[in-house]
Design an enzyme around this catalytic site. Structure first.
Site, short mmCIF file in Angstrom:
data_model
loop_
_atom_site.label_atom_id
_atom_site.label_comp_id
_atom_site.label_asym_id
_atom_site.label_seq_id
_atom_site.Cartn_x
_atom_site.Cartn_y
_atom_site.Cartn_z
CG ASP A 136 43.94 46.46 -97.49
OD1 ASP A 136 45.04 46.06 -97.94
OD2 ASP A 136 42.90 46.47 -98.16
CG HIS A 139 50.58 46.66 -99.73
ND1 HIS A 139 49.75 47.14 -98.75
CD2 HIS A 139 49.91 45.63 -100.31
CE1 HIS A 139 48.63 46.44 -98.74
NE2 HIS A 139 48.71 45.51 -99.66
CG HIS A 164 43.67 42.55 -97.53
ND1 HIS A 164 43.51 43.31 -98.66
CD2 HIS A 164 43.12 41.34 -97.81
CE1 HIS A 164 42.87 42.61 -99.58
NE2 HIS A 164 42.64 41.40 -99.10
#
Length: 205
Positions: A136, A139, A164
């Site tokens: 996680d 991104h 995630h």
């Protein structure tokens, strides 16, 4: 399963839904006796606490990898910037103080091992097989690919890779986590076992 929480989790900054948190806890609990759990992208410790509470019951360990200076989207002027986590004296986003405070409040200092570095640096000499990896982190595609390539190969057979923020439709969210999820499936090393909200769970074959 009811999770005995030592503090009010709504007080902790983070982007983890309750059903996702429960899934992380349950899978970590089922695997913690086999080996350590590692997460990439701890932020202020919300997911770390759920993983840590599970591992604590089995005398396990969570390695929490995060450079704690925020991903691209957390920087000054970006969409997910939080001014409360910005250190103006250093002109730097910094989540480590808040992370340590939350781990201490959760009484997990003997379970959670912070690795304050990037995936690339943390994984450079890594040798320990992992029972579960939760990705996680950043991104951007480069960041997500780096996290996947650094850690997926260390997952033991029967272990879990959790990723995630899976958004198959571009209009719903960033595509990098979904890209590495598809990459893991295409590798032939993982099989899909569950999707919980935006959390994908794969088992190492």
């Amino acid at each position: 399963m009811t999770i005995a929480l030592p503090l009010d989790m709504t007080d902790i900054k983070g982007f983890l839904a309750e059903d996702e948190a429960e899934a992380l806890y349950n899978y970590a609990l089922s695997l913690a006796e086999r080996g350590p759990v590692l997460e990439v992208g701890s932020y202020c410790g919300k997911s770390t606490i759920y993983l840590g509470l599970a591992c604590q019951q089995k005398q396990g360990v969570v390695y929490a990898v995060d450079h704690h200076i925020g991903s691209e989207e957390h920087q000054l002027g970006e969409m997910f910037h939080d001014p409360e986590l910005y250190d103006a004296s250093e002109a730097r986003f910094d989540t480590f103080k808040e992370f340590r405070r939350n781990i201490r409040r959760a009484r997990l200092e003997d379970t959670v091992v912070p690795l304050v570095a990037t995936s690339e640096v943390s994984a450079r000499h890594w040798q320990t097989p992992l029972a579960m990896v939760f990705i996680d982190g950043g991104h951007s595609l480069d960041a997500a690919l780096c996290d996947y390539r650094c850690w997926a190969g260390h997952i033991m057979k029967g272990g879990i890779l959790a990723i995630h923020d899976l958004f198959p439709a571009p209009e719903e969210g960033g595509q990098a986590p979904y890209a590495i999820y598809k990459l893991a499936l295409a590798s032939g090393l993982f099989e899909e076992i569950a999707r919980v909200n935006t959390l994908g769970l794969l088992r190492r074959i």
